[in-house]
Design a protein around this motif. Structure first.
Motif, PDB file in Angstrom:
ATOM      1  N   ASN A  46      29.135  28.440 -14.427  1.00 46.08           N
ATOM      2  CA  ASN A  46      29.960  28.405 -15.191  1.00 46.08           C
ATOM      3  C   ASN A  46      29.528  28.603 -17.085  1.00 46.08           C
ATOM      4  OD1 ASN A  46      31.340  29.037 -12.456  1.00 46.08           O
ATOM      5  ND2 ASN A  46      32.603  27.311 -12.643  1.00 46.08           N
ATOM      6  N   LEU A  47      30.965  29.886 -17.513  1.00 46.22           N
ATOM      7  CA  LEU A  47      30.930  29.863 -19.007  1.00 46.22           C
ATOM      8  C   LEU A  47      31.843  29.865 -19.540  1.00 46.22           C
ATOM      9  CD1 LEU A  47      27.247  32.153 -19.216  1.00 46.22           C
ATOM     10  CD2 LEU A  47      27.518  29.300 -19.461  1.00 46.22           C
ATOM     11  N   PHE A  48      32.295  30.114 -20.374  1.00 43.84           N
ATOM     12  CA  PHE A  48      33.531  29.852 -21.468  1.00 43.84           C
ATOM     13  C   PHE A  48      33.100  29.852 -22.724  1.00 43.84           C
ATOM     14  CE2 PHE A  48      37.851  29.030 -23.077  1.00 43.84           C
ATOM     15  CZ  PHE A  48      38.507  29.980 -22.228  1.00 43.84           C
ATOM     16  N   ILE A  49      34.007  30.743 -23.450  1.00 45.00           N
ATOM     17  CA  ILE A  49      34.140  30.860 -24.850  1.00 45.00           C
ATOM     18  C   ILE A  49      35.534  30.385 -24.965  1.00 45.00           C
ATOM     19  CG2 ILE A  49      34.126  33.289 -24.939  1.00 45.00           C
ATOM     20  CD1 ILE A  49      31.814  32.664 -26.966  1.00 45.00           C
ATOM     21  N   GLY A  50      35.451  29.977 -26.126  1.00 39.26           N
ATOM     22  CA  GLY A  50      37.569  29.583 -27.134  1.00 39.26           C
ATOM     23  C   GLY A  50      37.455  29.024 -27.966  1.00 39.26           C
ATOM     24  N   ALA A  51      38.377  29.322 -28.722  1.00 41.27           N
ATOM     25  CA  ALA A  51      38.029  29.070 -30.241  1.00 41.27           C
ATOM     26  C   ALA A  51      37.857  27.818 -29.904  1.00 41.27           C
ATOM     27  CB  ALA A  51      39.509  29.428 -31.232  1.00 41.27           C
ATOM     28  N   TRP A  52      36.630  26.971 -31.344  1.00 41.17           N
ATOM     29  CA  TRP A  52      36.780  25.537 -31.406  1.00 41.17           C
ATOM     30  C   TRP A  52      38.044  24.620 -31.704  1.00 41.17           C
ATOM     31  CZ3 TRP A  52      32.717  22.880 -30.020  1.00 41.17           C
ATOM     32  CH2 TRP A  52      33.149  21.580 -30.516  1.00 41.17           C
ATOM     33  N   GLY A  53      38.425  23.826 -31.159  1.00 44.09           N
ATOM     34  CA  GLY A  53      39.778  23.352 -31.183  1.00 44.09           C
ATOM     35  C   GLY A  53      40.702  23.520 -30.564  1.00 44.09           C
ATOM     36  N   GLU A  54      40.434  24.923 -30.370  1.00 43.30           N
ATOM     37  CA  GLU A  54      41.925  24.794 -29.269  1.00 43.30           C
ATOM     38  C   GLU A  54      42.670  25.305 -28.699  1.00 43.30           C
ATOM     39  OE1 GLU A  54      43.196  28.954 -31.153  1.00 43.30           O
ATOM     40  OE2 GLU A  54      42.425  28.360 -33.051  1.00 43.30           O
ATOM     41  N   VAL A  55      41.059  24.885 -27.569  1.00 43.70           N
ATOM     42  CA  VAL A  55      40.765  25.237 -25.972  1.00 43.70           C
ATOM     43  C   VAL A  55      40.574  23.307 -25.099  1.00 43.70           C
ATOM     44  CG1 VAL A  55      39.445  25.867 -24.111  1.00 43.70           C
ATOM     45  CG2 VAL A  55      40.027  27.393 -26.423  1.00 43.70           C
ATOM     46  N   THR A  56      41.364  23.053 -23.941  1.00 50.36           N
ATOM     47  CA  THR A  56      40.678  22.072 -23.853  1.00 50.36           C
ATOM     48  C   THR A  56      39.956  22.333 -22.446  1.00 50.36           C
ATOM     49  OG1 THR A  56      42.907  22.378 -22.514  1.00 50.36           O
ATOM     50  CG2 THR A  56      43.346  21.242 -25.048  1.00 50.36           C
ATOM     51  N   PRO A  57      39.558  20.736 -21.855  1.00 50.53           N
ATOM     52  CA  PRO A  57      38.922  20.514 -20.962  1.00 50.53           C
ATOM     53  C   PRO A  57      40.033  21.533 -19.421  1.00 50.53           C
ATOM     54  CG  PRO A  57      38.840  18.685 -22.362  1.00 50.53           C
ATOM     55  CD  PRO A  57      39.480  19.692 -22.925  1.00 50.53           C
ATOM     56  N   ARG A  58      41.074  21.072 -19.698  1.00 48.57           N
ATOM     57  CA  ARG A  58      41.966  21.169 -18.529  1.00 48.57           C
ATOM     58  C   ARG A  58      42.156  23.276 -18.578  1.00 48.57           C
ATOM     59  NH1 ARG A  58      46.316  18.372 -15.932  1.00 48.57           N
ATOM     60  NH2 ARG A  58      45.950  16.925 -17.145  1.00 48.57           N
ATOM     61  N   ASP A  59      41.866  23.476 -19.982  1.00 50.37           N
ATOM     62  CA  ASP A  59      42.331  24.949 -20.181  1.00 50.37           C
ATOM     63  C   ASP A  59      40.984  25.589 -19.558  1.00 50.37           C
ATOM     64  OD1 ASP A  59      44.907  24.943 -21.282  1.00 50.37           O
ATOM     65  OD2 ASP A  59      43.662  25.195 -23.585  1.00 50.37           O
ATOM     66  N   VAL A  60      39.704  25.257 -19.646  1.00 49.36           N
ATOM     67  CA  VAL A  60      38.449  26.146 -18.816  1.00 49.36           C
ATOM     68  C   VAL A  60      38.581  26.173 -17.955  1.00 49.36           C
ATOM     69  CG1 VAL A  60      36.319  25.154 -19.236  1.00 49.36           C
ATOM     70  CG2 VAL A  60      37.886  25.910 -21.571  1.00 49.36           C
ATOM     71  N   ALA A  61      39.144  24.975 -17.306  1.00 53.66           N
ATOM     72  CA  ALA A  61      39.013  24.831 -16.142  1.00 53.66           C
ATOM     73  C   ALA A  61      40.083  25.483 -15.206  1.00 53.66           C
ATOM     74  CB  ALA A  61      39.465  23.246 -15.229  1.00 53.66           C
ATOM     75  N   ALA A  62      41.479  25.352 -15.794  1.00 52.88           N
ATOM     76  CA  ALA A  62      42.461  26.106 -14.992  1.00 52.88           C
ATOM     77  C   ALA A  62      41.642  27.598 -15.199  1.00 52.88           C
ATOM     78  CB  ALA A  62      43.421  26.172 -15.575  1.00 52.88           C
ATOM     79  N   ALA A  63      40.881  28.348 -16.569  1.00 55.93           N
ATOM     80  CA  ALA A  63      40.639  29.735 -16.310  1.00 55.93           C
ATOM     81  C   ALA A  63      39.401  29.351 -15.168  1.00 55.93           C
ATOM     82  CB  ALA A  63      40.200  29.432 -17.648  1.00 55.93           C
ATOM     83  N   TRP A  64      38.978  28.838 -15.360  1.00 60.12           N
ATOM     84  CA  TRP A  64      37.521  29.073 -13.696  1.00 60.12           C
ATOM     85  C   TRP A  64      37.911  29.074 -12.287  1.00 60.12           C
ATOM     86  CZ3 TRP A  64      33.671  24.875 -16.692  1.00 60.12           C
ATOM     87  CH2 TRP A  64      32.832  25.452 -16.805  1.00 60.12           C
ATOM     88  N   LEU A  65      39.329  28.126 -12.264  1.00 61.13           N
ATOM     89  CA  LEU A  65      39.629  27.912 -10.569  1.00 61.13           C
ATOM     90  C   LEU A  65      40.687  29.618 -10.623  1.00 61.13           C
ATOM     91  CD1 LEU A  65      41.021  24.840 -10.952  1.00 61.13           C
ATOM     92  CD2 LEU A  65      39.461  25.773  -8.974  1.00 61.13           C
ATOM     93  N   GLN A  66      41.198  30.398 -12.106  1.00 60.43           N
ATOM     94  CA  GLN A  66      41.672  31.551 -11.196  1.00 60.43           C
ATOM     95  C   GLN A  66      40.667  32.472 -11.175  1.00 60.43           C
ATOM     96  OE1 GLN A  66      45.552  32.248 -11.036  1.00 60.43           O
ATOM     97  NE2 GLN A  66      45.268  29.949 -11.162  1.00 60.43           N
TER      98      GLN A  66
END
Length: 115
Positions: free
Chosen positions: A52-72
């Motif tokens: 699984n890969l994810f990219i977001g703005a440094w300092g603006e994305v939390t681990p919870r945000d990443v996990a939520a996106a992957w689960l969707q």
């Protein structure tokens, strides 16, 4: 059941993240590499793997945000829930200029089962 976190798989995730950051494209095959090249380079011998890969703005994305996106995402969710995976490697890599002028956070989760 929790997944083991072998050092070789952690290295594979970090290698993939650095590849994505240096090539500037969110892909499982950065700069045209084979998708399994980071696993081979790390020395992790696998029988199956998912990533699984994810990219977001440094300092603006939390681990919870990443996990939520992957689960969707059905494909990413399938990797997370796949019963056959035994090991996990995870990495967060900073990529300069990946999101225009902003620094990016490249998140990588590599799931695998050893040979």
């Amino acid at each position: 059941m929790s997944l083991a976190q072998p050092a070789a798989l952690q290295r594979a995730a970090a290698l993939k993240g650095r590849g994505v950051a240096s090539c500037g494209v969110l892909t499982h095959a950065p700069c045209g590499s084979d998708p399994t090249s980071s696993l081979r380079a790390s020395g992790y011998r696998y029988s199956s793997f998912g990533e699984n890969l994810f990219i977001g703005a440094w300092g603006e994305v939390t681990p919870r945000d990443v996990a939520a996106a992957w689960l969707q995402s059905p494909a990413h969710r399938a990797n997370i829930l796949r019963a056959g995976f035994r090991d996990l490697g995870a990495a967060l890599v900073r990529g300069q200029g990946l999101l225009g002028d902003a620094d990016a956070a490249v998140w990588v989760a590599t799931f695998a089962s050893p040979r």
